[in-house]
Scaffold this active site. Structure first.
Site, PDB file in Angstrom:
ATOM      1  N   LEU A  75       1.011   4.341  -7.920  1.00  0.00           N
ATOM      2  CA  LEU A  75       2.287   4.636  -7.599  1.00  0.00           C
ATOM      3  C   LEU A  75       2.881   3.581  -6.705  1.00  0.00           C
ATOM      4  O   LEU A  75       3.835   3.922  -6.216  1.00  0.00           O
ATOM      5  CB  LEU A  75       1.960   5.920  -6.993  1.00  0.00           C
ATOM      6  CG  LEU A  75       1.441   7.209  -7.803  1.00  0.00           C
ATOM      7  CD1 LEU A  75       1.531   8.357  -7.206  1.00  0.00           C
ATOM      8  CD2 LEU A  75       2.249   7.182  -9.073  1.00  0.00           C
ATOM      9  N   CYS A  76       2.393   2.300  -6.628  1.00  0.00           N
ATOM     10  CA  CYS A  76       2.933   1.373  -5.892  1.00  0.00           C
ATOM     11  C   CYS A  76       4.192   0.691  -6.388  1.00  0.00           C
ATOM     12  O   CYS A  76       3.983   0.375  -7.745  1.00  0.00           O
ATOM     13  CB  CYS A  76       1.763   0.405  -5.122  1.00  0.00           C
ATOM     14  SG  CYS A  76       0.928   0.790  -3.763  1.00  0.00           S
ATOM     15  N   HIS A  77       5.238   0.398  -5.758  1.00  0.00           N
ATOM     16  CA  HIS A  77       6.257  -0.490  -6.486  1.00  0.00           C
ATOM     17  C   HIS A  77       5.795  -2.069  -6.648  1.00  0.00           C
ATOM     18  O   HIS A  77       5.149  -2.090  -5.708  1.00  0.00           O
ATOM     19  CB  HIS A  77       7.514  -0.267  -5.593  1.00  0.00           C
ATOM     20  CG  HIS A  77       8.036   1.177  -5.749  1.00  0.00           C
ATOM     21  ND1 HIS A  77       7.486   1.970  -4.541  1.00  0.00           N
ATOM     22  CD2 HIS A  77       8.896   1.759  -6.251  1.00  0.00           C
ATOM     23  CE1 HIS A  77       8.100   3.275  -4.731  1.00  0.00           C
ATOM     24  NE2 HIS A  77       8.857   3.082  -5.775  1.00  0.00           N
ATOM     25  N   MET A 111       0.537  -1.250   1.675  1.00  0.00           N
ATOM     26  CA  MET A 111      -0.622  -1.192   0.831  1.00  0.00           C
ATOM     27  C   MET A 111      -0.794  -2.455   0.406  1.00  0.00           C
ATOM     28  O   MET A 111      -2.268  -2.796   0.227  1.00  0.00           O
ATOM     29  CB  MET A 111      -0.155  -0.433  -0.566  1.00  0.00           C
ATOM     30  CG  MET A 111       0.131   1.216  -0.386  1.00  0.00           C
ATOM     31  SD  MET A 111      -1.217   1.820   0.960  1.00  0.00           S
ATOM     32  CE  MET A 111      -2.711   1.575  -0.286  1.00  0.00           C
ATOM     33  N   GLU A 112       0.006  -3.363   0.420  1.00  0.00           N
ATOM     34  CA  GLU A 112      -0.196  -4.974   0.150  1.00  0.00           C
ATOM     35  C   GLU A 112      -1.150  -5.397   1.234  1.00  0.00           C
ATOM     36  O   GLU A 112      -2.078  -6.455   0.845  1.00  0.00           O
ATOM     37  CB  GLU A 112       1.092  -5.692  -0.004  1.00  0.00           C
ATOM     38  CG  GLU A 112       1.636  -5.292  -1.375  1.00  0.00           C
ATOM     39  CD  GLU A 112       2.315  -4.088  -1.614  1.00  0.00           C
ATOM     40  OE1 GLU A 112       2.716  -3.521  -2.721  1.00  0.00           O
ATOM     41  OE2 GLU A 112       2.421  -3.457  -0.489  1.00  0.00           O
ATOM     42  N   ASP A 126     -19.523 -10.275  -1.619  1.00  0.00           N
ATOM     43  CA  ASP A 126     -19.928 -10.789  -2.725  1.00  0.00           C
ATOM     44  C   ASP A 126     -20.673 -12.246  -2.291  1.00  0.00           C
ATOM     45  O   ASP A 126     -21.880 -12.505  -2.884  1.00  0.00           O
ATOM     46  CB  ASP A 126     -19.022 -11.085  -3.689  1.00  0.00           C
ATOM     47  CG  ASP A 126     -19.374 -11.761  -4.985  1.00  0.00           C
ATOM     48  OD1 ASP A 126     -20.631 -11.443  -5.370  1.00  0.00           O
ATOM     49  OD2 ASP A 126     -18.723 -12.595  -5.212  1.00  0.00           O
TER      50      ASP A 126
END
Length: 329
Positions: A75-77, A111-112, A126
Site C-alpha cells: 500500500l506504499c506510494h 517506510m523508505e 548474509d
C-alpha cells in the site's frame, strides 16, 4: 481513538488517496542494529571478512531497497526520492545502521527509511553468517521525520496522533546532532575525546542528541549531509578545522551552507585566543542549512570547551531567531 489510515470504513485494506495533500519537503530517519560477536565487529571494521567490502554492499542494498519500497510493501506510494543515505557505526557487539530518506511530495518517506535499514541489516546478516549464524537484526525503528502537516517528530516526542498540527519552536530548538571528523577515531585507533564533551553539554541543556557520529576526514562531507538530513535545530562538528592537508571540515560545511554566521565563528576563535595563540589557526565556520544551525569546533578537548563557552550565552537566542520566534535586537 485514531483510525488506521490504510483501512476503509468497511474494514478493507486501501491505498490512501494523497492527491489533495500539498507537496512539502519530507525527511525520515530510521535506525536498527545487527547484534553479533566482537569477532565479527572487529572483522568488519578491518574490512577483513571472507566476502569483501561488507559495509559497501549493505549500503548499496539498503539504498536500492528504499527505491523499491513501493514494490515490496503493497500500500506504499511510488515516490521520487531525492536522497537516500545509509550509514553504519559500531559498538563492541553490534553494527548500528541508520537510514535517511528524503523526497518532495504529498506523502512521507518513513517506510523508505525503514526499508533501507531493514534490507541493509539483512545484507549484513548474509555477509557475516559464516562467522556468526546467530547474529540478530534488532530494533528497526523510526527515529525522526519532518514535513507534512505534523512538521517535526522525534521518537522521544509525543506520538503523531497526539501532536499538534504545527510544531512548536521550542520542540525543534532542542534537537541536535554531534559530528566528529577524525580518521583515527573512525578507524578505531584513537579515542573520541571531544564528541562526548559536546553531547554531554547539549544534554545538560535539554537537547535530544543524535551522535556523536564519527567520520574519517575524507568523508566529512558525507557526514555533514547525514547529520543535517535529519533536520535537527543544531549540528556541532568537532575536528578537521586546522591547516593540515587532511583538514576539510570548513570546506565541506561551506558547500552546504545557505547563509554564513561569521560572527559566531569569530567569537569562538576569540574565546580560544584567550587561552592559546594557536586558536587563530582554526578555520571553523558557522551558518545555516535551511533552519539548521551548523557550527564547527576544533578537534581538541580544550578547543571544544572554549567554543562551547562562546556559544553558551547566544545559543538559545540564535535558535529562537532561526525558528522565527526570537526578537531582533
Amino acid at each position: 481513538m485514531s483510525e488506521l489510515s490504510h483501512i476503509d470504513d468497511q474494514g478493507r485494506a486501501r491505498m490512501v488517496d494523497v492527491s489533495a495533500k500539498a507537496d512539502t519537503t519530507r525527511t525520515a530517519v530510521a535506525a536498527g542494529q545487527l547484534v553479533t560477536t566482537p569477532e565479527v565487529v572487529a572483522l568488519v571494521r578491518a574490512d577483513d571478512m571472507p566476502k569483501a567490502d561488507v559495509l559497501a554492499t549493505a549500503r548499496i542494498a539498503g539504498i536500492a531497497a528504499a527505491k523499491r519500497t513501493w514494490e515490496l510493501i503493497p500500500l506504499c506510494h511510488q515516490l521520487a526520492l531525492s536522497s537516500v543515505k545509509v550509514t553504519f557505526d559500531f559498538t563492541d557487539t553490534a553494527i548500528t545502521i541508520e537510514g535517511t530518506a528524503k523526497t518532495k511530495g504529498p506523502t512521507g518517506v518513513e517506510m523508505e527509511a525503514l526499508t533501507a535499514v531493514a534490507v541493509a541489516g539483512l545484507t549484513l546478516h548474509d555477509m557475516v553468517k559464516a562467522v556468526d549464524p546467530a547474529a540478530v537484526l534488532d530494533g528497526v525503528r523510526l527515529v525522526a521525520k519532518d514535513g507534512g502537516k505534523r512538521g517535526h517528530w522525534r521518537r522521544d516526542s509525543p506520538s503523531p496522533a497526539s501532536e499538534p498540527a504545527a510544531v512548536e519552536p521550542e520542540m525543534r530548538e532542542r534537537t541536535a546532532a554531534v559530528l566528529v571528523s577524525s580518521t583515527g577515531v573512525a578507524n578505531g585507533t584513537r579515542e573520541d575525546r571531544t564528541g562526548p564533551i559536546i553531547e554531554q553539554w547539549l544534554t545538560d541543556r535539554g537537547f535530544t542528541v543524535r551522535g556523536p557520529l564519527v567520520y574519517a576526514d575524507a568523508r566529512i562531507g558525507a557526514g555533514l549531509a547525514d547529520a543535517v538530513g535529519g533536520v535537527p535545530a543544531l549540528v556541532i562538528t568537532t575536528g578537521g578545522t586546522g591547516a593540515s592537508p587532511t583538514d576539510a571540515t570548513p570546506e565541506a560545511t561551506l558547500a552546504l551552507l545557505d547563509r554564513e554566521l561569521p560572527g559566531v565563528a569569530e567569537s569562538i576563535r576569540r574565546r580560544g585566543l584567550e587561552v592559546t595563540p594557536h586558536a587563530v589557526l582554526s578555520r571553523g565556520v558557522a551558518g545555516l542549512v535551511g533552519r539548521t544551525v551548523v557550527v564547527n569546533l576544533p578537534g581538541s578537548p580544550g578547543g571544544v570547551k572554549d567554543g562551547l563557552a562562546a556559544l553558551d550565552p547566544i545559543l538559545d537566542h540564535l535558535l529562537a531567531q532561526v525558528a522565527g520566534g526570537g526578537a531582533h535586537e
